[in-house]
Scaffold this motif. Structure first.
Motif, PDB file in Angstrom:
ATOM      1  N   GLY A 181       0.824  -1.210   0.000  1.00 30.10           N
ATOM      2  CA  GLY A 181       0.000   0.000   0.000  1.00 30.10           C
ATOM      3  C   GLY A 181       0.858   1.258   0.000  1.00 30.10           C
ATOM      4  O   GLY A 181       1.936   1.276   0.592  1.00 30.10           O
ATOM      5  N   TYR A 185      -2.299   6.991  -1.009  1.00 24.31           N
ATOM      6  CA  TYR A 185      -3.628   6.538  -1.414  1.00 24.31           C
ATOM      7  C   TYR A 185      -4.491   6.120  -0.234  1.00 24.31           C
ATOM      8  O   TYR A 185      -5.643   5.752  -0.420  1.00 24.31           O
ATOM      9  CB  TYR A 185      -3.510   5.378  -2.402  1.00 24.31           C
ATOM     10  CG  TYR A 185      -3.052   5.829  -3.759  1.00 24.31           C
ATOM     11  CD1 TYR A 185      -3.950   6.349  -4.681  1.00 24.31           C
ATOM     12  CD2 TYR A 185      -1.707   5.762  -4.113  1.00 24.31           C
ATOM     13  CE1 TYR A 185      -3.526   6.791  -5.922  1.00 24.31           C
ATOM     14  CE2 TYR A 185      -1.275   6.194  -5.345  1.00 24.31           C
ATOM     15  CZ  TYR A 185      -2.190   6.711  -6.251  1.00 24.31           C
ATOM     16  OH  TYR A 185      -1.777   7.147  -7.464  1.00 24.31           O
TER      17      TYR A 185
ATOM     18  N   SER B  41     -14.590  -3.276  -4.695  1.00 21.00           N
ATOM     19  CA  SER B  41     -13.158  -3.405  -4.977  1.00 21.00           C
ATOM     20  C   SER B  41     -12.334  -2.887  -3.802  1.00 21.00           C
ATOM     21  O   SER B  41     -12.829  -2.130  -2.962  1.00 21.00           O
ATOM     22  CB  SER B  41     -12.798  -2.614  -6.237  1.00 21.00           C
ATOM     23  OG  SER B  41     -12.876  -1.240  -5.975  1.00 21.00           O
ATOM     24  N   ARG B  42     -11.064  -3.286  -3.777  1.00 23.62           N
ATOM     25  CA  ARG B  42     -10.181  -2.901  -2.677  1.00 23.62           C
ATOM     26  C   ARG B  42     -10.000  -1.379  -2.626  1.00 23.62           C
ATOM     27  O   ARG B  42      -9.749  -0.813  -1.582  1.00 23.62           O
ATOM     28  CB  ARG B  42      -8.826  -3.583  -2.876  1.00 23.62           C
ATOM     29  CG  ARG B  42      -8.224  -4.049  -1.591  1.00 23.62           C
ATOM     30  CD  ARG B  42      -6.922  -4.749  -1.818  1.00 23.62           C
ATOM     31  NE  ARG B  42      -7.072  -6.026  -2.498  1.00 23.62           N
ATOM     32  CZ  ARG B  42      -6.040  -6.795  -2.830  1.00 23.62           C
ATOM     33  NH1 ARG B  42      -4.820  -6.412  -2.580  1.00 23.62           N
ATOM     34  NH2 ARG B  42      -6.225  -7.957  -3.437  1.00 23.62           N
ATOM     35  N   ARG B  43     -10.119  -0.715  -3.774  1.00 24.40           N
ATOM     36  CA  ARG B  43      -9.904   0.730  -3.823  1.00 24.40           C
ATOM     37  C   ARG B  43     -11.151   1.499  -3.378  1.00 24.40           C
ATOM     38  O   ARG B  43     -11.057   2.504  -2.677  1.00 24.40           O
ATOM     39  CB  ARG B  43      -9.524   1.145  -5.254  1.00 24.40           C
ATOM     40  CG  ARG B  43      -9.007   2.564  -5.375  1.00 24.40           C
ATOM     41  CD  ARG B  43      -8.735   2.922  -6.823  1.00 24.40           C
ATOM     42  NE  ARG B  43      -9.940   2.908  -7.634  1.00 24.40           N
ATOM     43  CZ  ARG B  43     -10.828   3.899  -7.700  1.00 24.40           C
ATOM     44  NH1 ARG B  43     -10.644   4.983  -6.985  1.00 24.40           N
ATOM     45  NH2 ARG B  43     -11.894   3.809  -8.459  1.00 24.40           N
ATOM     46  N   VAL B  44     -12.320   1.009  -3.803  1.00 12.35           N
ATOM     47  CA  VAL B  44     -13.553   1.785  -3.559  1.00 12.35           C
ATOM     48  C   VAL B  44     -14.234   1.425  -2.233  1.00 12.35           C
ATOM     49  O   VAL B  44     -14.786   2.306  -1.572  1.00 12.35           O
ATOM     50  CB  VAL B  44     -14.540   1.599  -4.750  1.00 12.35           C
ATOM     51  CG1 VAL B  44     -15.798   2.429  -4.552  1.00 12.35           C
ATOM     52  CG2 VAL B  44     -13.864   1.984  -6.063  1.00 12.35           C
TER      53      VAL B  44
END
Lengths: 201, 243
Positions: A181, A185, B41-44
């Motif tokens: 990570g 972000y 998703s892992r991002r959202v």
């Protein structure tokens, strides 16, 4: 309207495969074609394996794991540390932790998380079973390995409240920066949690 | 059709393999639902946690459609809320209250109040003070508001210490004395002139008993559902904070 190119048996196979996660109608058709093409190596052994699992699969009456025996292999393994119970939401989480090889303890599968939006309350989860297991004097620690979501952590706090008064240590997984990570972000809350849970280096 | 607005995330439910149906509260468009493609998703997924504020864009061909959301994080509160029991139970209470509102019905004052409350949920006393006022505001917006300005029997505006469970109006100490077993206690910080008072945990618990009675009678019971269990858990932690 497209014309049918296969008999109803193969169509049924395609329809069933298309219900599996990750498979749509097109990929299900390709998988079905591979199966029927490799009938002896794939189709028949797969059908036999599915039939065998269908006959023997059951939910472990102790921990909620899915296995072909009751109690499951995890519960009956004498090499596991019986003083620690790892609480997970679902069997897939149990399998993920087993893949990691990070814990050598017993598990308890809750069967989901508290979710008012989806109408899942405390009575829909196997929390009573966990409390009953935690009453065993041999149990010294309960590790709450639920997802780092608001619903997951609500469940963790609820379970902690229910275990209050018992002679068990309750711990939970750390929250912070995932491997790979990038700090840029991450949301501010996760960064703050990571800073609070920092370890000596 | 398209609009963009800041919104408080109330929750989401899975849709298909990778998407979610997101439920949010906005100022101008009230409680609104929409589909977020790739929402698991892992991002959202971390952005769509309850309690977070997001910048939303909603797009649909017709106004009546569910429509699609795209979301960008504005204020991430979820990770901080998850740290404490008061935080997670508080946010569940807050979102459950907002779900009582009809869909797409604007309640800008409640949106503002919910955003402020979400910022202060980690501390049980602060959260209790804000949540109980929020419950009163929700009752008010749903048409079941309590009239705490004057005594229902005498019209007096001082010494209001009870609330009538029948009329939902305040009752003074003198007028309510013969019926005090049947009346609900009104904590001083909710009475006229008591706004500046700092409530004790006991005051807050009395206030939650008051709002809980009317929420249950007018909102939850007619829908055939109990008040969210998170409310009882939150009150347990509030009680513990009071010693």
């Amino acid at each position: 309207m497209s014309r049918r190119v296969t008999g109803p048996e193969i169509e049924r196979l395609v329809q069933l495969l298309a219900r599996l996660p990750g498979l749509g109608p097109r990929s299900a058709r390709r998988a079905a074609l591979q199966l029927v093409k490799r009938k002896d190596q794939l189709l028949i052994p797969l059908a036999e394996a599915l039939g065998r699992v269908g006959e023997t699969v059951r939910v472990c009456s102790s921990c909620g794991n899915i296995d072909t025996t009751d109690p499951c292999f995890v519960c009956t393994d004498p090499r596991r540390d019986a003083s620690t119970i790892v609480v997970v939401e679902d069997v897939s989480d149990l399998w993920a932790l087993e893949r990691s090889g990070a814990v050598d303890a017993r598990y308890h599968v809750l069967g989901g998380v508290l979710s008012p939006l989806n109408g899942i309350g405390p009575d829909d989860l196997d929390i009573a079973g966990l409390v009953e297991r935690a009453h065993d004097p041999a149990v010294k620690e309960v590790i709450l390995a639920v997802n780092a979501t608001v619903d997951g952590q609500t469940t963790a706090h609820y379970v902690t409240d229910r275990l209050q008064g018992l002679d068990v240590k309750v711990s939970r997984l750390a929250h912070g920066v995932p491997v790979g990570g990038e700090l840029d972000y991450l949301d501010e809350g996760t960064l703050a949690a990571a800073i609070r849970a920092r370890t000596p280096f | 059709m398209e609009w963009t607005s800041e919104a408080l995330v109330l929750g989401s439910r899975p849709h298909g393999e990778g998407s979610v149906i997101l439920e949010v509260m906005t100022g101008e468009r009230g409680r609104h639902l929409g589909l977020v493609k790739g929402g698991r998703s892992r991002r959202v997924a971390p952005i769509l946690q309850p309690g977070n504020t997001v910048q939303l864009t909603w797009r649909a061909r017709l106004d009546a459609h569910l429509g699609m959301f795209t979301a960008e994080l504005v204020t991430g509160r979820a990770a901080r809320l998850m740290e404490t029991a008061a935080g997670v139970y508080g946010v569940q209470v807050l979102t459950a209250l907002l779900r009582y509102l009809p869909e797409r019905d604007p309640h800008p004052a409640l949106f503002e109040a919910a955003t402020i409350a979400a910022d202060h949920l980690a501390d049980p006393i602060d959260a209790g003070r804000l949540l109980v006022r929020f419950e009163l505001a929700v009752l008010d917006d749903l048409g079941f508001g309590l009239d705490l300005t004057a005594c229902a029997a005498t019209g007096a505006i001082t010494d209001l210490v009870y609330v009538s469970p029948k009329s939902a109006r305040a009752v003074s100490a003198a007028a309510g004395a013969p019926y005090r077993d049947k009346l609900l206690p009104l904590p001083r910080f909710l009475a006229p002139g008591g706004e500046a008072e700092v409530p004790t945990p006991a005051d807050l618990l009395a206030a939650f008993r008051l709002t809980g009675y009317f929420l249950d009678r007018h909102v939850a019971t007619p829908r055939g559902e109990p008040l969210t269990p998170a409310r009882a858990q939150f009150l347990e932690h509030l009680k513990a904070a009071g010693g």
